[in-house]
Design an enzyme around this catalytic site. Structure first.
Site, PDB file in Angstrom:
ATOM      1  N   GLU A 140      27.713 -16.640  39.560  1.00  0.00           N
ATOM      2  CA  GLU A 140      26.416 -16.537  38.902  1.00  0.00           C
ATOM      3  C   GLU A 140      25.777 -17.910  38.776  1.00  0.00           C
ATOM      4  OE1 GLU A 140      29.236 -15.141  37.885  1.00  0.00           O
ATOM      5  OE2 GLU A 140      28.830 -13.044  38.353  1.00  0.00           O
ATOM      6  N   HIS A 156      30.243  -4.825  29.641  1.00  0.00           N
ATOM      7  CA  HIS A 156      29.169  -4.149  30.379  1.00  0.00           C
ATOM      8  C   HIS A 156      28.155  -3.571  29.397  1.00  0.00           C
ATOM      9  CE1 HIS A 156      32.798  -3.830  32.956  1.00  0.00           C
ATOM     10  NE2 HIS A 156      31.973  -4.167  33.917  1.00  0.00           N
TER      11      HIS A 156
HETATM   12  C1  LIG Z   1      31.751 -12.942  36.164  1.00  0.00           C
HETATM   13  C2  LIG Z   1      31.605 -11.618  36.787  1.00  0.00           C
HETATM   14  N1  LIG Z   1      30.664 -11.426  37.723  1.00  0.00           N
HETATM   15  C3  LIG Z   1      30.499 -10.215  38.297  1.00  0.00           C
HETATM   16  C4  LIG Z   1      31.292  -9.165  37.940  1.00  0.00           C
HETATM   17  C5  LIG Z   1      31.098  -7.793  38.550  1.00  0.00           C
HETATM   18  N2  LIG Z   1      32.229  -7.483  39.417  1.00  0.00           N
HETATM   19  C6  LIG Z   1      33.295  -6.793  38.973  1.00  0.00           C
HETATM   20  S1  LIG Z   1      34.485  -6.698  40.101  1.00  0.00           S
HETATM   21  C7  LIG Z   1      33.589  -7.537  41.243  1.00  0.00           C
HETATM   22  C8  LIG Z   1      34.154  -7.778  42.594  1.00  0.00           C
HETATM   23  C9  LIG Z   1      35.359  -8.635  42.556  1.00  0.00           C
HETATM   24  O1  LIG Z   1      35.852  -8.796  43.849  1.00  0.00           O
HETATM   25  P1  LIG Z   1      37.196  -9.553  44.150  1.00  0.00           P
HETATM   26  O2  LIG Z   1      37.280 -10.801  43.368  1.00  0.00           O
HETATM   27  O3  LIG Z   1      37.325  -9.682  45.622  1.00  0.00           O
HETATM   28  O4  LIG Z   1      38.328  -8.580  43.572  1.00  0.00           O
HETATM   29  P2  LIG Z   1      38.684  -7.092  44.016  1.00  0.00           P
HETATM   30  O5  LIG Z   1      37.854  -6.185  43.175  1.00  0.00           O
HETATM   31  O6  LIG Z   1      38.418  -6.956  45.448  1.00  0.00           O
HETATM   32  O7  LIG Z   1      40.128  -6.905  43.692  1.00  0.00           O
HETATM   33  C10 LIG Z   1      32.357  -7.900  40.715  1.00  0.00           C
HETATM   34  C11 LIG Z   1      31.317  -8.620  41.443  1.00  0.00           C
HETATM   35  C12 LIG Z   1      32.274  -9.412  36.961  1.00  0.00           C
HETATM   36  N3  LIG Z   1      33.098  -8.427  36.559  1.00  0.00           N
HETATM   37  N4  LIG Z   1      32.412 -10.623  36.407  1.00  0.00           N
END
Ligand SMILES: Cc1ncc(C[n+]2csc(CCOP(=O)(O)OP(=O)(O)O)c2C)c(N)n1
Lengths: 337, 410
Positions: A60, A129
């Site tokens: 972000e 959320h």
């Molecule tokens: C700081 C933050 N930004 C955005 C999100 C929204 N979000 C939740 S999971 C996710 C994807 C995460 O991807 P990754 O790190 O590759 O982990 P995976 O879910 O693939 O295990 C996002 C963007 C969040 N939870 N926290």
């Protein structure tokens, strides 16, 4: 005029701006091919091309920093933060860079960026959320903070935000994306079709920043709200039977102080309603302003109905959420005071 | 204004396939098992710089353990690992379905990634601390965390160990070496380093292990943690679970078009291992290597666990909207449960009958835990006392919380 829900209205605003202004572009987590987790940017990449609407890394701070650089160059970036809860890694960029760039460079550089983020509770989203962080932006001078409460306003305000030359935080009350919600969670879900504010023109129009809407005229007490709480306020007023005037702020910075003052001078009473926790919330600022400007008109203490001073708790969604009952009780209290 | 220099172009990464396309992994180079060298764990970082670009694999296509990284585990350990993985999958499938039936608000599976938590939970000690992601429940499964406590947390019911305050699956289990989860991704990665530094400060022998998704390596948290881990030679293992998808964004959006996640270690002066994340034995060997390094005051290691998110991101998305259909089946490193099973069978230590019996036992264990949780109540049918909403904000509630609690009449 077409009927739109808030998601479609926001999508339409973005579509209009991508079409009319070649210097606009959209990026954020999952906004490209997928169209965003709430589908606000759906179809925009397909229609306008890869470089006009694309996915960003999960950063972000990086998203906002990049937008500032683009904005300073002369573009009008519109970025999405997936949930307002996740805007905090970008807070330094917003506070130390976006908000002050114009001031410290004497106007040589400025950041005409729009930062969209779904916010607020009522969706069983738990601590991360559901939050309502508007007060931490309102406190930072140089940032504008806009919060629509219906599809028509959402589109017009978003276009105004994008066209604005200052950085704008655009908070979208996610609980009312698909339909108005008045806090009575045991009632049937409503959709936007047929509700006030759901008729949305296809083309470009603006709703000016800093102009509140008078949602309901009343004589005895002024209720100030924004976002989802505008709908909760209507239910609470109805439940109380009080002849209340309801103001939807639409933007908290710039703040329509004239509308507020005129109403409170007329009614002599005021109840402020917001979802964010109470202590240090935006209601505190409103209360101080009203006290400063309407003291001799006040017949009772200004009340604040707000989220409790706890994190947003999953199991206790409706114990936390300031619903119509709590507002109704406050309205009755102010009249009796 | 125009000059003779070429026009610049903005590059936006795109994945090899989207819905409607044939799934392909042809762009990936997957070396055969057993081909990556295994330097001594005491080797200086400067002698390890090829490792981030290899892929440590032990299990070959026939399920044999090959090469220098073979940890030579006993059949009992392998069976314990298989059990934890299979339990994770069984639990995930059941709870995911319960969400569909409206019994809770949210769920996330670790399908395809069960080997990581299960294996590392077994390698690390009871006194070590994991700073997990939300796809690491297999860590708890390998330590026999009570299933009913997971179910109660997921239902936010009156028996929820976290008192209804947290979103489903964002567990906290200190006694099991499992640090409190949060919905914001990445923000515990630095705490793993701090925990490890505290152990070093106190002269203890505990280490920490931190996890972050490949998508989340874009956050500052990742880079800050690597910096601190490197500067203070923290006894920590930092893991990137590279399941190639971050919701709908492919790993190219996190920088994978031009390098590996393990290679991020290089500029921080840390060893980086790139490991087949669906290979229980490879994860074991690499983790053991990094743990020994940490325990001998040689500092941190970054491990990329290369895997594939076989299911959706969570109950909130439909992966067929952004990935080619059938991509999971094409993933060249297969399924971690199947691969460990195949290995045990190849060793003569397992067979289909025993597997079916284990599956039946685990299905029953999950069914019983769910039944017990449902008897307390699923989401909305039972919750802790509303008083709990005001507890734990501070050690002692201040006047605001006390007044607000009274306002609710409790
Ligand atoms: C700081 C933050 N930004 C955005 C999100 C929204 N979000 C939740 S999971 C996710 C994807 C995460 O991807 P990754 O790190 O590759 O982990 P995976 O879910 O693939 O295990 C996002 C963007 C969040 N939870 N926290």
């Amino acid at each position: 005029m077409p009927t739109m829900n808030m998601i479609q209205a926001l999508n339409s605003a973005l579509d209009v701006m991508l079409t009319e202004d070649p210097d606009t572009l959209i990026f954020g987590e999952d906004v490209g091919y997928f169209g965003g987790v709430f589908r606000v940017t759906e179809g925009l990449q397909r229609k306008h091309g890869l470089t006009r609407c694309f996915d960003a890394p999960i950063s972000e701070g990086g998203i906002v920093a990049t937008a500032i650089g683009m904005g300073a160059y002369g573009l009008r970036p519109i970025v999405e933060i997936q949930f307002a809860d996740y805007i905090l890694p970008a807070y330094d960029q917003l506070v130390s860079e976006a908000a002050r760039l114009r001031y410290r460079s004497n106007g040589e550089f400025f950041a005409p960026i729009t930062v969209r983020a779904p916010y607020g509770g009522g969706i069983f989203g738990g601590q991360t959320h559901s939050q309502s962080p508007e007060a931490i932006f309102a406190h930072i001078t140089g940032l504008k903070t806009v919060i629509p409460s219906n599809p028509y306003d959402a589109k017009g305000l978003l276009i105004a935000a994008i066209e604005d030359d200052d950085p704008v935080i655009f908070l979208e009350p996610k609980r009312i994306y698909n339909g108005p919600f008045d806090g009575r969670y045991d009632q049937l879900l409503k959709v936007w079709a047929g509700e006030p504010g759901a008729e949305v023109p296809e083309g470009r129009y603006t709703v000016p920043l800093g102009k509140a809407a008078l949602v309901r005229k009343g004589a005895d007490v002024t209720v100030i709200a924004y976002g989802t709480m505008v709908h909760v306020a209507q239910a609470g007023i109805a439940e109380s039977g009080v002849d209340a005037e309801l103001i939807d702020l639409r933007s908290i910075v710039p703040l329509d102080i004239e509308t507020i003052v005129a109403s409170v001078r007329k009614t002599g009473r005021c109840v402020i309603l917001h979802e964010a926790s109470r202590f240090g919330g935006f209601g505190g600022e409103l209360s101080a302003l009203i006290q400063e400007r309407c003291f001799y008109h006040l017949k009772s203490p200004i009340e604040r109905v707000a989220g409790w001073d706890t994190p947003y708790p999953h199991a206790f969604e409706w114990d936390y959420f300031p619903g119509p009952k709590r507002l109704a009780a406050a309205l009755i209290r102010t009249l009796e005071a | 204004m125009m000059s003779n220099t070429p026009k610049l172009q903005l590059h936006i990464p795109t994945p090899p396939g989207r819905p409607g396309d044939e799934p392909t992994f042809d762009h990936l180079e997957i070396p055969p098992a057993g081909t990556v060298r295994r330097p001594d764990m005491s080797a200086p970082e400067a002698d390890l710089r090829d490792l981030p670009y290899g892929l440590i694999r032990v299990l070959d296509d026939a399920g044999r353990a090959v090469g220098p990284w073979n940890p030579n585990l006993s059949a009992d350990r392998l069976r314990a690992g298989l059990r934890a993985m299979l339990l994770t999958r069984t639990f995930d499938e059941r709870l995911f379905r319960l969400h569909r039936q409206g019994k809770t608000s949210f769920y996330m599976k670790s399908e395809g990634e069960e080997a990581i938590g299960a294996c590392q939970s077994m390698v690390l000690g009871r006194d070590d601390m994991a700073f997990p992601t939300y796809r690491m429940v297999s860590w708890l499964m390998a330590r026999d965390y009570p299933l009913v406590d997971l179910v109660n947390q997921i239902f936010s019911n009156a028996q929820d160990p976290l008192k209804g305050r947290q979103l489903p699956i964002l567990y906290s289990a200190r006694q099991y070496g499992f640090y409190s989860l949060s919905g914001n991704v990445g923000s515990r990665f630095g705490a793993a380093v701090g925990w490890a530094m505290a152990s070093a400060f106190k002269g203890d022998d505990k280490i920490a292990i931190g996890y972050i998704g490949e998508g989340t390596t874009a956050e500052g948290d990742f880079h800050e943690a690597l910096t601190f881990a490197s500067v203070y030679r923290a006894p920590v293992i930092l893991c990137v679970t590279n399941n190639q998808w971050a919701i709908s964004s492919f790993s190219g959006i996190a920088g994978a078009e031009t390098t590996t996640f393990a290679a991020k270690a290089l500029a921080y002066g840390l060893p980086g291992l790139r490991v087949d994340g669906n290979d229980f034995l490879a994860i074991w060997a690499a983790t053991e290597w990094a743990a020994e390094r940490a325990r001998s005051n040689r500092g941190a290691t970054l491990i990329e666990l290369f895997t594939y998110r076989a299911g959706g991101h969570s109950t909130s998305d439909d992966p067929s909207k952004y990935r080619p259909a059938g991509e999971a089946a094409k993933w060249p490193l297969g399924d971690p449960v199947e691969r460990l099973k195949q290995h045990l069978v190849a060793l003569g230590e397992w067979d289909e009958t025993r597997h079916q019996a284990l599956q039946a036992e685990l299905t029953e264990a999950v069914r019983a835990a769910v039944k017990e949780g449902e008897a307390v109540g699923c989401l909305g049918k039972s919750k802790p006392s509303v008083r709990e909403m005001f507890e734990g904000v501070f050690k002692e509630p201040d006047w605001r919380l006390i007044e607000q609690r009274r306002e609710l009449g409790i």
